[in-house]
Write an enzyme that holds these catalytic residues in place. Sequence first.
Site, PDB file in Angstrom:
ATOM      1  N   HIS A 179      40.707  30.144  40.466  1.00  0.00           N
ATOM      2  CA  HIS A 179      41.234  30.271  41.870  1.00  0.00           C
ATOM      3  C   HIS A 179      40.850  29.244  43.070  1.00  0.00           C
ATOM      4  O   HIS A 179      41.136  28.758  43.545  1.00  0.00           O
ATOM      5  CB  HIS A 179      40.574  31.745  42.179  1.00  0.00           C
ATOM      6  CG  HIS A 179      41.356  32.932  41.764  1.00  0.00           C
ATOM      7  ND1 HIS A 179      42.960  33.215  42.060  1.00  0.00           N
ATOM      8  CD2 HIS A 179      41.409  33.964  40.872  1.00  0.00           C
ATOM      9  CE1 HIS A 179      43.833  33.572  41.907  1.00  0.00           C
ATOM     10  NE2 HIS A 179      42.827  34.258  41.181  1.00  0.00           N
TER      11      HIS A 179
ATOM     12  N   GLU B 110      47.839  33.632  41.014  1.00  0.00           N
ATOM     13  CA  GLU B 110      46.848  34.801  39.815  1.00  0.00           C
ATOM     14  C   GLU B 110      47.611  34.107  38.395  1.00  0.00           C
ATOM     15  O   GLU B 110      46.871  34.324  37.649  1.00  0.00           O
ATOM     16  CB  GLU B 110      47.308  36.080  40.479  1.00  0.00           C
ATOM     17  CG  GLU B 110      46.801  36.865  41.073  1.00  0.00           C
ATOM     18  CD  GLU B 110      45.671  37.251  40.241  1.00  0.00           C
ATOM     19  OE1 GLU B 110      45.325  37.551  39.311  1.00  0.00           O
ATOM     20  OE2 GLU B 110      44.583  36.755  41.337  1.00  0.00           O
TER      21      GLU B 110
ATOM     22  N   HIS C 178      39.112  32.591  34.938  1.00  0.00           N
ATOM     23  CA  HIS C 178      40.827  32.966  35.496  1.00  0.00           C
ATOM     24  C   HIS C 178      39.828  32.660  37.090  1.00  0.00           C
ATOM     25  O   HIS C 178      40.271  32.189  37.964  1.00  0.00           O
ATOM     26  CB  HIS C 178      40.616  34.105  36.110  1.00  0.00           C
ATOM     27  CG  HIS C 178      41.483  35.314  36.340  1.00  0.00           C
ATOM     28  ND1 HIS C 178      42.742  35.440  36.659  1.00  0.00           N
ATOM     29  CD2 HIS C 178      41.089  35.965  38.356  1.00  0.00           C
ATOM     30  CE1 HIS C 178      43.532  36.099  37.281  1.00  0.00           C
ATOM     31  NE2 HIS C 178      42.472  35.795  38.340  1.00  0.00           N
ATOM     32  N   GLU C 179      38.734  33.519  37.463  1.00  0.00           N
ATOM     33  CA  GLU C 179      38.025  33.300  39.006  1.00  0.00           C
ATOM     34  C   GLU C 179      37.986  31.849  39.285  1.00  0.00           C
ATOM     35  O   GLU C 179      37.920  31.553  40.797  1.00  0.00           O
ATOM     36  CB  GLU C 179      36.444  34.334  38.707  1.00  0.00           C
ATOM     37  CG  GLU C 179      36.746  35.529  39.261  1.00  0.00           C
ATOM     38  CD  GLU C 179      38.149  36.030  38.897  1.00  0.00           C
ATOM     39  OE1 GLU C 179      38.567  35.673  40.117  1.00  0.00           O
ATOM     40  OE2 GLU C 179      37.880  37.459  38.913  1.00  0.00           O
TER      41      GLU C 179
ATOM     42  N   HIS D 164      49.650  40.022  41.216  1.00  0.00           N
ATOM     43  CA  HIS D 164      49.156  39.971  39.792  1.00  0.00           C
ATOM     44  C   HIS D 164      49.658  40.916  38.568  1.00  0.00           C
ATOM     45  O   HIS D 164      49.986  40.384  37.505  1.00  0.00           O
ATOM     46  CB  HIS D 164      47.916  41.223  40.003  1.00  0.00           C
ATOM     47  CG  HIS D 164      46.952  40.983  40.568  1.00  0.00           C
ATOM     48  ND1 HIS D 164      46.284  41.247  41.586  1.00  0.00           N
ATOM     49  CD2 HIS D 164      45.793  40.706  40.004  1.00  0.00           C
ATOM     50  CE1 HIS D 164      45.181  41.347  42.713  1.00  0.00           C
ATOM     51  NE2 HIS D 164      44.838  40.601  41.234  1.00  0.00           N
TER      52      HIS D 164
END
Length: 520
Positions: free
Chosen positions: A340, A360, A336-337, A422
């Site tokens: 980004h 997100e 996920h990170e 989110h």
Amino acid sequence: MRTRAIVTATTLAASAAFAAPAAAQAAEPQPVTPALAVSRATEAIGAHGAAFAAAGSDTFAQRGVLVEKSGASHVHLDRAYRGLPVIGGDVIAHLGSSGALSAVTKTQRAPLTLSAVPTLSAAKAAGAAARALGGTATPGASTTLAVDALPATPVLVWRTVVTVPDPAGGDGVTHVLVDAHTGKVVDKWADVHTVEGSGTGYNVGTVPLDTTKSGSTYQLKDPVRGGTYTTDMNNRRIGQGTLFTDADNVWGTGTLSNDQTVAVDAQYSVAETWDFYLEKFGRSGIAGDGKGSYNKVHYGNRYNNAGWSDTCFCMIYGDGDGTTFGPFTSLDVGGHEMTHGVTSRTAGLVYSGESGGLNESMSDIFGTLVEFHSNNTKDVGDYLIGENIALDHTPLRFMDDPSKDGSSAKCWSSNVGNLNVHYSSGVGNHAFFLLAVGSGAHTVNGVAYDSPTCNGSTVTGIGNDKAGAIFYKALTTYMSSGTNYAQARTATLNAARDLYGTGSTEYNATAAAWSAVSVG
């Protein structure tokens, strides 16, 4: 944060106006290189300025270029107005193999005509931002002029950075746009793109790690994947941390009493995410340039979060409070990170409003696909976000029915852009699940799902690989900084058309998935 009006990508009908001159058509076809594609895109802006909402005071600089095997190209350009960067002003020129302009993706609605001279000083703007957020100016950060083209009426703004105290121990760095005339805060977004909530300190079991030997010691630094490394913040929030080293190249013990254990999880997550993007899409690293990022583990004191920061080009992982949450170094969180970072280097989706929800959502989607691709026996792939973070294993978000977390939107509405990013991400997550798996009851890897539709339809999934390919191509080829959900539908349909053909099963499923979440 404001609600953005929907502006769809401009599709240009074939016409004499967009045909190449006869002399160019008669010439021998040239191999399409990135440089040629950029040259053609620049010429297209000059010839068809209205399609790009271009003014005489605009200049454009290359952000990224994709050349298809067919010779068709997609050129992503950043806009400047009177020398000032334009937020939401980036465009993507889509060109056929002959160089003819076929479509334009943009968010900016019309050519800019506003004055570029502020009546508020930079110092006063920075002070206004700090007061509005209850924080302080971030040391070393500059305050610079820009144009915010995302509102219906573009605004001359001062862009500054404010540090807001965070009781959880985070750095609280926030980018703020201040009206350069009134001092009003126009928009703001976090520098660290966080996972909402926290997670348990599961570890991925015994896994292989590529490390670097330096003298008689080993460093937790991956020479295979761009030199990505992991540092120990030792519960601090300032600085880069200390690179993990070891004498025997055997890292961690699987217990939290050993500081290396969560470092193993973080380093492994980066490796798995790197491999996923490389094997599936030919992307080498976050920026596509083969260069690695790094991890900061043991970040802050009882810090209940993880995040990506563009400023340090790094991931941060808190240890959790040990009561509700454990360490945030889970596999899907790592994916996920890092995503980004991929988003920031491609579409650049602004982290507020619907574009922030999409930002997100992209991270949730590809973090999930990393988990499936890894095939790790300790963390089997599922469509639950951060299920290994809370000590009771309650997921942070549910892709099959986002509303199950009590806050996320499963269907689009005009209010979605006002939600926390989110929670607005639920619309994109739900659409992806329907595209990959389908509506109704399904069991995948032992987990039962039951995905509703907002229009009462039935959607048949096409699988993770095809759904992932469509969303990746849409993100990297057809989305720009201000893309909203209506434009995301168009972007994914364009991607499905390119990959599988208009009217194909995949194309029709993509349309059906978006309609099923009320994006039509």
